[in-house]
Design a protein around this motif. Sequence first.
Motif, mmCIF file in Angstrom:
data_model
loop_
_atom_site.group_PDB
_atom_site.id
_atom_site.type_symbol
_atom_site.label_atom_id
_atom_site.label_comp_id
_atom_site.label_asym_id
_atom_site.label_seq_id
_atom_site.Cartn_x
_atom_site.Cartn_y
_atom_site.Cartn_z
ATOM 1 N N ILE B 63 0.806 -1.215 0.000
ATOM 2 C CA ILE B 63 0.000 0.000 0.000
ATOM 3 C C ILE B 63 0.844 1.271 0.000
ATOM 4 C CG2 ILE B 63 -2.001 -1.112 1.058
ATOM 5 C CD1 ILE B 63 -1.157 0.190 3.702
ATOM 6 N N LYS B 64 2.086 1.163 0.460
ATOM 7 C CA LYS B 64 2.908 2.366 0.481
ATOM 8 C C LYS B 64 3.263 2.838 -0.935
ATOM 9 C CE LYS B 64 4.801 4.924 3.135
ATOM 10 N NZ LYS B 64 5.628 4.790 4.305
ATOM 11 N N GLN B 65 3.124 1.936 -1.913
ATOM 12 C CA GLN B 65 3.387 2.313 -3.306
ATOM 13 C C GLN B 65 2.537 3.480 -3.768
ATOM 14 O OE1 GLN B 65 4.030 -0.294 -6.688
ATOM 15 N NE2 GLN B 65 3.479 -1.992 -5.371
ATOM 16 N N LEU B 66 1.424 3.679 -3.060
ATOM 17 C CA LEU B 66 0.507 4.746 -3.467
ATOM 18 C C LEU B 66 1.058 6.132 -3.193
ATOM 19 C CD1 LEU B 66 -2.979 3.533 -2.268
ATOM 20 C CD2 LEU B 66 -2.088 3.623 -4.568
ATOM 21 N N LYS B 67 2.058 6.176 -2.329
ATOM 22 C CA LYS B 67 2.572 7.482 -1.923
ATOM 23 C C LYS B 67 3.027 8.270 -3.158
ATOM 24 C CE LYS B 67 4.544 9.260 2.218
ATOM 25 N NZ LYS B 67 5.734 10.099 2.161
ATOM 26 N N GLY B 68 2.545 9.455 -3.280
ATOM 27 C CA GLY B 68 2.957 10.306 -4.392
ATOM 28 C C GLY B 68 2.242 9.989 -5.702
ATOM 29 N N LEU B 69 1.417 8.948 -5.686
ATOM 30 C CA LEU B 69 0.731 8.550 -6.924
ATOM 31 C C LEU B 69 -0.464 9.428 -7.274
ATOM 32 C CD1 LEU B 69 0.143 4.752 -7.511
ATOM 33 C CD2 LEU B 69 1.233 6.421 -8.982
ATOM 34 N N GLY B 70 -0.896 10.203 -6.295
ATOM 35 C CA GLY B 70 -2.080 11.032 -6.494
ATOM 36 C C GLY B 70 -2.017 11.835 -7.785
ATOM 37 N N LYS B 71 -0.827 12.275 -8.128
ATOM 38 C CA LYS B 71 -0.661 13.134 -9.314
ATOM 39 C C LYS B 71 -1.075 12.424 -10.596
ATOM 40 C CE LYS B 71 2.956 15.966 -7.326
ATOM 41 N NZ LYS B 71 3.121 15.245 -6.050
ATOM 42 N N ILE B 72 -0.851 11.099 -10.632
ATOM 43 C CA ILE B 72 -1.189 10.335 -11.838
ATOM 44 C C ILE B 72 -2.679 10.426 -12.150
ATOM 45 C CG2 ILE B 72 -1.362 7.985 -12.772
ATOM 46 C CD1 ILE B 72 1.248 7.350 -11.442
ATOM 47 N N LEU B 73 -3.472 10.424 -11.077
ATOM 48 C CA LEU B 73 -4.923 10.414 -11.276
ATOM 49 C C LEU B 73 -5.465 11.775 -11.682
ATOM 50 C CD1 LEU B 73 -6.321 8.189 -8.430
ATOM 51 C CD2 LEU B 73 -6.144 7.660 -10.835
ATOM 52 N N LYS B 74 -4.687 12.796 -11.434
ATOM 53 C CA LYS B 74 -5.199 14.137 -11.760
ATOM 54 C C LYS B 74 -5.132 14.368 -13.257
ATOM 55 C CE LYS B 74 -3.983 15.973 -7.344
ATOM 56 N NZ LYS B 74 -2.840 16.541 -6.676
#
Lengths: 153, 75
Positions: B63-74
């Motif tokens: 689950i830590k892989q999600l860190k910083g991934l928010g930008k991809i979804l934007k």
Amino acid sequence: MTLKTKHFGTLEIDETKIINFPEGIPGFPNNTKYILIFEEDKESPFCWLQSIDDGDIAFALVNPLTIYKDYAPKVDDEIIALLGEVKAKDLVLYSIVVVPEDITKMTANLKAPIIINTKTKKGMQIVAENEEYEIKYKIFKDLQEVTSGKEGV
Amino acid sequence: MLALTRKKDESIIIGEKIEITILEIQGDKVKLGINAPKNIPIHRKEIYIQIQEENKASATSSIKQLKGLGKILKK
């Protein structure tokens, strides 16, 4: 209190922020206390639900509205009322995310969102009546479609 | 497992507060009506099991892989 966690190291827990899941969540009936961990990037749609009872257990969450337009799970009002006095502004919704090694296969559970009443600090996982909501909704669906399209050319 | 035979419109009572009624029988399908306190969750078993499995899969995934991934979804 401090809590040793698998993913986030040792955390200092602000006990006023603990969220109670009186019934636990499916698969984890004995884990009833959690905290939300947010990213430094305030705009990130992701956060984590860390168990207080077991530092090894944490779930990845996503704000479902960022991945599914017009997400509006149908749930009986009486079930929501179990979280205490209901005011729409106090309710937040999250979808539990499964993150496989191939991150493009990441899925979110739209069928069974986590709902939290931030005022009463109570939460539960509910099952939405909406037939169309998938348990394994591919977050990167659009991205994958684009990628596979390119391979075909 | 306790096995009871019931006809259409007959019920069983579990404890004081749970009643299950046979509403309709059609071929290999049975429609049940369930009266129970709202704090008792009622699920179709196969869906409940899938939800349990998804929760377990999330808890054991990276689950830590999600860190910083928010930008991809934007977008």
